[in-house]
Scaffold this motif. Structure first.
Motif, PDB file in Angstrom:
ATOM      1  N   UNK B   8       0.828  -1.214   0.000  1.00  0.00           N
ATOM      2  CA  UNK B   8       0.000   0.000   0.000  1.00  0.00           C
ATOM      3  C   UNK B   8       0.860   1.260   0.000  1.00  0.00           C
ATOM      4  N   UNK B   9       0.207   2.375  -0.294  1.00  0.00           N
ATOM      5  CA  UNK B   9       0.850   3.695  -0.192  1.00  0.00           C
ATOM      6  C   UNK B   9       0.195   4.453   0.972  1.00  0.00           C
ATOM      7  N   UNK B  10       0.916   5.442   1.508  1.00  0.00           N
ATOM      8  CA  UNK B  10       0.463   6.084   2.752  1.00  0.00           C
ATOM      9  C   UNK B  10       0.613   7.597   2.720  1.00  0.00           C
ATOM     10  N   UNK B  11      -0.101   8.263   3.637  1.00  0.00           N
ATOM     11  CA  UNK B  11       0.042   9.714   3.823  1.00  0.00           C
ATOM     12  C   UNK B  11       0.554   9.984   5.230  1.00  0.00           C
ATOM     13  N   UNK B  12       1.059  11.200   5.440  1.00  0.00           N
ATOM     14  CA  UNK B  12       1.523  11.553   6.777  1.00  0.00           C
ATOM     15  C   UNK B  12       0.339  11.767   7.718  1.00  0.00           C
ATOM     16  N   UNK B  13      -0.890  11.918   7.169  1.00  0.00           N
ATOM     17  CA  UNK B  13      -2.076  12.028   8.021  1.00  0.00           C
ATOM     18  C   UNK B  13      -2.733  10.663   8.246  1.00  0.00           C
ATOM     19  N   UNK B  14      -1.993   9.584   7.942  1.00  0.00           N
ATOM     20  CA  UNK B  14      -2.360   8.216   8.322  1.00  0.00           C
ATOM     21  C   UNK B  14      -3.521   7.607   7.535  1.00  0.00           C
ATOM     22  N   UNK B  15      -3.591   7.961   6.230  1.00  0.00           N
ATOM     23  CA  UNK B  15      -4.494   7.222   5.354  1.00  0.00           C
ATOM     24  C   UNK B  15      -3.663   6.261   4.507  1.00  0.00           C
ATOM     25  N   UNK B  26      -8.548   2.103  -3.535  1.00  0.00           N
ATOM     26  CA  UNK B  26      -9.289   1.990  -2.268  1.00  0.00           C
ATOM     27  C   UNK B  26      -8.534   2.787  -1.223  1.00  0.00           C
ATOM     28  N   UNK B  27      -9.292   3.395  -0.322  1.00  0.00           N
ATOM     29  CA  UNK B  27      -8.690   4.285   0.678  1.00  0.00           C
ATOM     30  C   UNK B  27      -9.272   3.975   2.054  1.00  0.00           C
TER      31      UNK B  27
END
Lengths: 364, 131
Positions: B8-15, B26-27
Motif C-alpha cells: 500500500x501507499x500512505x500519507x503523513x495524516x495516516x491514510x 481503495x482508501x
C-alpha cells in the motif's frame, strides 16, 4: 512527572494504555473501551480509582462542621456506614467539588473527593475546619478499587476473607463497612451494583490480581466515562464547576433546604437563585440522527441557541449518542445540536439513560 | 507495533491507498491511526459521485474518544463507499486495510501517487511522531 498509583505495575501487566489524568498515570483502556463498557453492564469490571482523594474528618464538632460545609445534610446519616452525595459550594453557590461522605460514628466521617480538585479541596477543607477544631487527614496510605456490574459483588466476595465477604454481603446500597483492614462500600459511578473498596496501598496489587483471577475485567477511564454518562452522573469540571450552581447542574436533589435554620455555605445564593425565574438546567439529550455528540456543542431550540452540551459521547448500551447539556429552562421535547456544522435532531430526556444494564429512556 | 503492509501507499495524516488495476484506488485509515483513535463508533463516508481532492476532508471517523477528519490522499471521483461501516464501524479497528476500507475513487491524476509514502517511509513518519 505524573504520579503512579499502587496499581501501576498491574496496569502495565494487564496491557493498559496509560495517559496523564489530573497528574496521575492512569489507564485509558486495556485494549477496547467498548468491550470494557459492555463487561460492566453484563458481568463485572473493575477500575483503579486510587487517584481519588480520601479524607478522614474527626473531632467532636465534625457533624456541625459538615452541616455547614455541605449543601446536603449529614443529619440524614443515622446508621454507621451510610453514605451521602453532596456538593461542596462557594458562598456564591458555585460548586467547588462533588463528593461522597460516609458517616462512621459521631466524631468520624470519611469523605471521597475528586483527584483533579484535590489541592483546592484540601485548602478549602483546612480553612473551614479550623473554626470547628476538626482534624483533616488525607489518607495517602489507601488505594481504591471499584468493582462494578451485575456479577461484581459475587465475584468480589470470592476474593475476600469470610468475615469481609459476610460484612459486604449484608450491605444495603449506599452503605460502607470496615472489615479486617478493608473499607467496602456499596457505591459506584457506573449505574450498576458493586463495591468501591479502600485497601491499604501495599495490599492493592494482591486484591487486583485476585479479582483478575476471578474474571473481573480491568476497565480504564474511557469506559468509566461512558458508563457514568449513561448513568446520568455528573463529571466535575465538565457538567458543573465553580461557575455553575447545583440548581443548574441537575443537583437540586442534593440540596437539603430543610431545616431552614441550617446555614450552609452557599445557601443564601441558592435561595436567591431559586426565587428567580429563568436560568438554566441540566438535561439529557439522545441523538436521533446519525453522528456523535461531544462536549461544548451548541444546543438550538425553536431556532435559537439555548445552551450547550457539557458531556457527550457514544452510548454503547443504547447504540446511539447521548449527552448532558446545560440549556434554558424552557427547552423540552426536541432540540437540535450543532455537530461540526450540521444541525442534528435530539430528544430531550431526564437522565439517567441506563440503569442496571437496561435503557431507562424511551426514544419517540 | 502497528501493521504496515508493503503493498500500500500512505500519507503523513495516516491514510492508506491501494491502487487497483482498473484505475481506481481503495482508501482507508492505517492501523496506527485506528490504534491512536480507539474503538470506532461512527464513520461518515462520502457519497458515490462526490469529487474529492488530494489533502481535503472526505470522511469523518468518530471513535469513543474524538472525531477525526479523513483526508483524501489523492484526487478523484468516489465510485464506491463501504456501506457496512454504518452498521459495524468497528471494522476500521479490527481490519483497517481490508474490511475496514472507507471509499474507492477513480484516480484523477496518476502523478499524485508519487507524492505518497511507501511502507518504509511511512514507518519513519510514525517513528518521528513517537519521538
Amino acid at each position: 512527572m505524573a504520579k503512579k498509583t499502587p496499581l501501576y505495575d498491574q496496569h502495565i501487566a494487564c496491557g493498559g494504555k496509560l495517559v496523564d489524568f489530573a497528574g496521575w498515570n492512569m489507564p485509558l483502556n486495556y485494549g477496547s473501551q467498548l468491550d470494557e463498557h459492555h463487561a460492566v453492564r453484563s458481568a463485572a469490571g473493575m477500575f483503579d480509582v486510587s487517584h481519588m482523594t480520601v479524607v478522614d474528618l474527626t473531632g467532636d464538632k465534625v457533624k456541625p462542621f459538615l452541616q455547614y460545609l455541605l449543601a446536603n445534610d449529614v443529619d440524614k446519616l443515622k446508621l454507621s456506614g451510610k453514605a451521602l452525595y453532596s456538593g461542596m459550594l462557594r458562598e456564591d453557590g458555585g460548586v467547588i467539588d462533588d463528593l461522597i461522605v460516609y458517616y462512621i460514628h459521631d466524631t468520624f466521617y470519611r469523605m471521597v473527593v475528586n483527584a483533579g480538585t484535590r489541592d483546592k479541596d484540601m485548602a478549602w477543607l483546612e480553612k473551614q475546619a479550623a473554626a470547628f477544631a476538626v482534624d483533616v487527614n488525607e489518607r495517602h496510605d489507601l488505594a481504591m478499587v471499584a468493582v462494578q456490574g451485575p456479577s461484581a459483588r459475587e465475584m468480589a466476595h470470592a476474593v475476600l476473607s469470610a468475615a469481609q465477604a459476610d460484612a459486604a454481603s449484608q450491605l444495603q446500597p449506599f452503605f460502607g463497612v470496615e472489615s479486617e483492614g478493608l473499607f467496602i462500600a456499596r457505591t459506584g459511578y457506573t449505574g450498576e451494583d458493586g463495591y468501591e473498596m479502600m485497601v491499604p496501598a501495599d495490599q492493592a496489587a494482591q486484591l487486583w490480581g485476585a479479582l483478575v483471577q476471578q474474571g473481573v475485567r480491568p476497565c480504564g477511564l474511557g469506559a468509566r466515562d461512558s458508563l457514568r454518562l449513561e448513568a446520568g452522573m455528573n463529571l466535575y469540571g465538565s457538567d458543573m464547576d465553580e461557575t455553575t450552581s447545583p440548581l443548574e447542574s441537575g443537583m437540586g436533589w442534593t440540596i437539603a433546604w430543610e431545616p431552614s435554620t441550617r446555614h450552609f455555605i452557599g445557601r443564601k445564593a441558592l435561595e436567591a437563585q431559586r426565587r428567580q425565574s429563568g436560568g438554566s438546567k441540566l438535561v439529557g439529550l439522545v441523538l436521533l440522527d446519525k453522528g456523535v455528540l461531544r462536549a461544548h456543542q451548541t444546543v438550538v431550540w425553536n431556532g435559537d441557541p439555548m445552551g450547550e452540551t457539557t458531556s457527550g459521547g457514544f452510548s454503547p448500551t443504547l447504540g446511539r449518542s447521548i449527552a448532558l447539556a446545560r440549556v434554558a429552562t424552557e427547552v423540552s421535547d426536541e432540540c437540535q445540536v450543532d455537530v461540526r456544522g450540521k444541525m442534528l435532531l435530539c430528544q430531550v430526556v431526564k437522565p439517567p439513560f441506563v440503569r442496571n444494564g437496561k435503557a431507562c429512556i424511551k426514544i419517540d | 507495533m502497528s501493521n504496515i503492509p508493503d503493498t500500500l501507499l500512505y500519507t503523513s495524516s495516516h491514510e492508506w491507498v491501494e491502487v487497483l488495476s482498473d484505475g481506481t484506488a481503495r482508501i482507508g485509515i492505517t492501523d496506527h491511526a485506528q490504534e491512536l483513535l480507539g474503538d470506532m463508533v461512527y464513520v461518515e463516508v462520502p457519497e458515490v459521485g462526490d469529487e474529492v481532492k488530494s489533502g481535503e476532508e472526505c470522511a469523518v471517523v468518530e471513535s469513543v474518544k474524538a472525531a477525526s477528519d479523513v483526508y483524501s490522499p489523492i484526487s478523484g471521483v468516489v465510485v464506491a463507499v463501504n456501506e457496512t461501516l454504518a452498521e459495524n464501524p468497528g471494522l476500521v479497528n479490527g481490519d483497517p486495510y481490508s474490511d475496514g476500507w472507507i471509499m474507492r475513487i477513480k484516480i484523477a491524476d496518476q502523478g499524485e501517487l508519487e507524492e505518497l509514502f511507501d511502507a518504509e517511509s511511512y514507518q519513519d513518519v510514525i517513528d518521528e511522531e513517537d519521538h
